[in-house]
Design a protein around this motif. Structure first.
Motif, PDB file in Angstrom:
ATOM      1  N   ALA A  45       0.846  -1.205   0.000  1.00  0.00           N
ATOM      2  CA  ALA A  45       0.000   0.000   0.000  1.00  0.00           C
ATOM      3  C   ALA A  45       0.877   1.250   0.000  1.00  0.00           C
ATOM      4  O   ALA A  45       0.607   2.236  -0.690  1.00  0.00           O
ATOM      5  CB  ALA A  45      -0.915  -0.002   1.218  1.00  0.00           C
ATOM      6  N   ARG A  46       1.964   1.196   0.790  1.00  0.00           N
ATOM      7  CA  ARG A  46       2.844   2.370   0.889  1.00  0.00           C
ATOM      8  C   ARG A  46       3.603   2.565  -0.432  1.00  0.00           C
ATOM      9  O   ARG A  46       3.730   3.690  -0.926  1.00  0.00           O
ATOM     10  CB  ARG A  46       3.814   2.187   2.058  1.00  0.00           C
ATOM     11  CG  ARG A  46       4.287   3.488   2.628  1.00  0.00           C
ATOM     12  CD  ARG A  46       4.364   3.456   4.126  1.00  0.00           C
ATOM     13  NE  ARG A  46       5.405   2.590   4.633  1.00  0.00           N
ATOM     14  CZ  ARG A  46       6.676   2.986   4.790  1.00  0.00           C
ATOM     15  NH1 ARG A  46       7.067   4.185   4.418  1.00  0.00           N
ATOM     16  NH2 ARG A  46       7.555   2.173   5.319  1.00  0.00           N
ATOM     17  N   ASP A  47       4.069   1.460  -1.038  1.00  0.00           N
ATOM     18  CA  ASP A  47       4.746   1.557  -2.349  1.00  0.00           C
ATOM     19  C   ASP A  47       3.833   2.241  -3.348  1.00  0.00           C
ATOM     20  O   ASP A  47       4.253   3.126  -4.090  1.00  0.00           O
ATOM     21  CB  ASP A  47       5.021   0.151  -2.934  1.00  0.00           C
ATOM     22  CG  ASP A  47       6.206  -0.534  -2.304  1.00  0.00           C
ATOM     23  OD1 ASP A  47       6.849   0.075  -1.427  1.00  0.00           O
ATOM     24  OD2 ASP A  47       6.483  -1.684  -2.693  1.00  0.00           O
ATOM     25  N   ALA A  48       2.559   1.789  -3.379  1.00  0.00           N
ATOM     26  CA  ALA A  48       1.620   2.314  -4.373  1.00  0.00           C
ATOM     27  C   ALA A  48       1.407   3.799  -4.140  1.00  0.00           C
ATOM     28  O   ALA A  48       1.434   4.595  -5.074  1.00  0.00           O
ATOM     29  CB  ALA A  48       0.302   1.553  -4.292  1.00  0.00           C
ATOM     30  N   ARG A  49       1.211   4.191  -2.856  1.00  0.00           N
ATOM     31  CA  ARG A  49       0.957   5.616  -2.597  1.00  0.00           C
ATOM     32  C   ARG A  49       2.190   6.456  -2.937  1.00  0.00           C
ATOM     33  O   ARG A  49       2.084   7.524  -3.531  1.00  0.00           O
ATOM     34  CB  ARG A  49       0.538   5.836  -1.143  1.00  0.00           C
ATOM     35  CG  ARG A  49      -0.037   7.226  -0.953  1.00  0.00           C
ATOM     36  CD  ARG A  49      -0.551   7.503   0.450  1.00  0.00           C
ATOM     37  NE  ARG A  49      -1.684   6.716   0.828  1.00  0.00           N
ATOM     38  CZ  ARG A  49      -1.640   5.706   1.702  1.00  0.00           C
ATOM     39  NH1 ARG A  49      -0.506   5.379   2.281  1.00  0.00           N
ATOM     40  NH2 ARG A  49      -2.707   5.034   2.001  1.00  0.00           N
ATOM     41  N   ASP A  50       3.397   5.951  -2.595  1.00  0.00           N
ATOM     42  CA  ASP A  50       4.627   6.719  -2.841  1.00  0.00           C
ATOM     43  C   ASP A  50       4.941   6.819  -4.331  1.00  0.00           C
ATOM     44  O   ASP A  50       5.455   7.836  -4.804  1.00  0.00           O
ATOM     45  CB  ASP A  50       5.825   6.077  -2.107  1.00  0.00           C
ATOM     46  CG  ASP A  50       5.682   6.133  -0.589  1.00  0.00           C
ATOM     47  OD1 ASP A  50       4.830   6.894  -0.104  1.00  0.00           O
ATOM     48  OD2 ASP A  50       6.418   5.404   0.106  1.00  0.00           O
ATOM     49  N   ALA A  51       4.633   5.747  -5.087  1.00  0.00           N
ATOM     50  CA  ALA A  51       5.006   5.727  -6.507  1.00  0.00           C
ATOM     51  C   ALA A  51       3.953   6.382  -7.390  1.00  0.00           C
ATOM     52  O   ALA A  51       4.275   6.900  -8.458  1.00  0.00           O
ATOM     53  CB  ALA A  51       5.236   4.283  -6.960  1.00  0.00           C
ATOM     54  N   ASP A  52       2.691   6.370  -6.942  1.00  0.00           N
ATOM     55  CA  ASP A  52       1.614   6.864  -7.820  1.00  0.00           C
ATOM     56  C   ASP A  52       1.220   8.311  -7.555  1.00  0.00           C
ATOM     57  O   ASP A  52       0.355   8.840  -8.247  1.00  0.00           O
ATOM     58  CB  ASP A  52       0.351   5.983  -7.678  1.00  0.00           C
ATOM     59  CG  ASP A  52       0.621   4.559  -8.138  1.00  0.00           C
ATOM     60  OD1 ASP A  52       1.630   4.366  -8.837  1.00  0.00           O
ATOM     61  OD2 ASP A  52      -0.159   3.660  -7.781  1.00  0.00           O
ATOM     62  N   ARG A  53       1.801   8.940  -6.524  1.00  0.00           N
ATOM     63  CA  ARG A  53       1.365  10.312  -6.228  1.00  0.00           C
ATOM     64  C   ARG A  53       1.791  11.264  -7.350  1.00  0.00           C
ATOM     65  O   ARG A  53       2.774  11.012  -8.064  1.00  0.00           O
ATOM     66  CB  ARG A  53       1.893  10.771  -4.864  1.00  0.00           C
ATOM     67  CG  ARG A  53       3.375  10.921  -4.823  1.00  0.00           C
ATOM     68  CD  ARG A  53       3.856  11.355  -3.435  1.00  0.00           C
ATOM     69  NE  ARG A  53       5.301  11.411  -3.455  1.00  0.00           N
ATOM     70  CZ  ARG A  53       6.095  10.916  -2.515  1.00  0.00           C
ATOM     71  NH1 ARG A  53       5.595  10.329  -1.458  1.00  0.00           N
ATOM     72  NH2 ARG A  53       7.397  11.004  -2.637  1.00  0.00           N
TER      73      ARG A  53
END
Ligand code: DC
Length: 203
Positions: free
Chosen positions: A157-165
């Motif tokens: 979840a954190r990877d997705a939020r950090d990479a997709d912002r």
């Protein structure tokens, strides 16, 4: 001397250990920029407004032992999507990066946004499974009871939020060298990073 080593990558890939080792080996100052977002995230968890929290950040706030918890990590990645919060932290990180004597900074956007002119840019990564396994072990050691499945879900979840912002997403800088630590012992990863930096110094 101005010499900046920018280290980016996802959580639990080993960038903290590599950054500290490089700073110590080459006698450079070190800033773990994730702590800035964690300190803001911790204040938001306690009820503060993110912008008020970031404006009132104090160096002492970065030392709190509670900043390593999974709850604070999640809150940090949420405040990290906010443009106002990121902008407030720019000047501090940029002046640290170009301080006399040289610096190592680790985070998500060091080579892309904070210091694109860094002399060395590394992107330290590892598979999500390996990173979740390491994070679970770290948490177990400090007495946090959490299932491996939950740690993997948090990492993803954190990877997705950090990479997709939209602003300053986690992405390797164009000229970053990638170190994949999935199959490396931490000592091997550190040795590889030292060799890379040494070569740049000798150029
Ligand atoms: O590196 P860390 O796990 O301590 O970082 C916590 C969160 O802070 C991470 O999920 C994203 C954010 N962060 C960021 O957006 N930019 C940075 N330079 C460092 C961290």
């Amino acid at each position: 001397m101005r010499f900046t080593i920018a280290i980016d990558g996802p959580a639990a890939a080993g960038k903290g250990t590599i950054s500290k080792a490089l700073a110590s080996h080459f006698s450079l100052a070190h800033l773990d920029t994730g702590l800035l977002y964690r300190a803001v995230g911790a204040q938001v968890l306690a009820g503060a407004d993110p912008l008020v929290a970031v404006k009132s950040l104090h160096p002492e706030d970065l030392k709190a032992s509670t900043l390593r918890s999974p709850e604070v990590a999640l809150a940090a990645s949420k405040v990290a999507v906010l443009a106002d919060v990121r902008n407030e932290l720019l000047a501090l990180q940029r002046s640290f990066a170009r301080r006399l004597g040289g610096a190592v900074l680790d985070g998500r956007d060091i080579g892309t946004v904070i210091c694109p002119e860094a002399e060395v840019k590394l992107f330290v990564t590892a598979s999500a499974m390996v990173r979740a396994g390491r994070r679970h072990e770290e948490l177990r050691r400090i007495g946090t009871v959490i299932s491996p499945e939950q740690v993997l879900a948090d990492v993803l979840a954190r990877d997705a939020r950090d990479a997709d912002r939209a602003i300053a997403p986690m992405v390797p800088a164009e000229n970053a060298l990638v170190i994949d630590t999935s199959k490396l012992a931490i000592g091997e990863a550190v040795a590889e990073a030292i060799t890379i930096v040494q070569k740049v110094i000798e150029l």
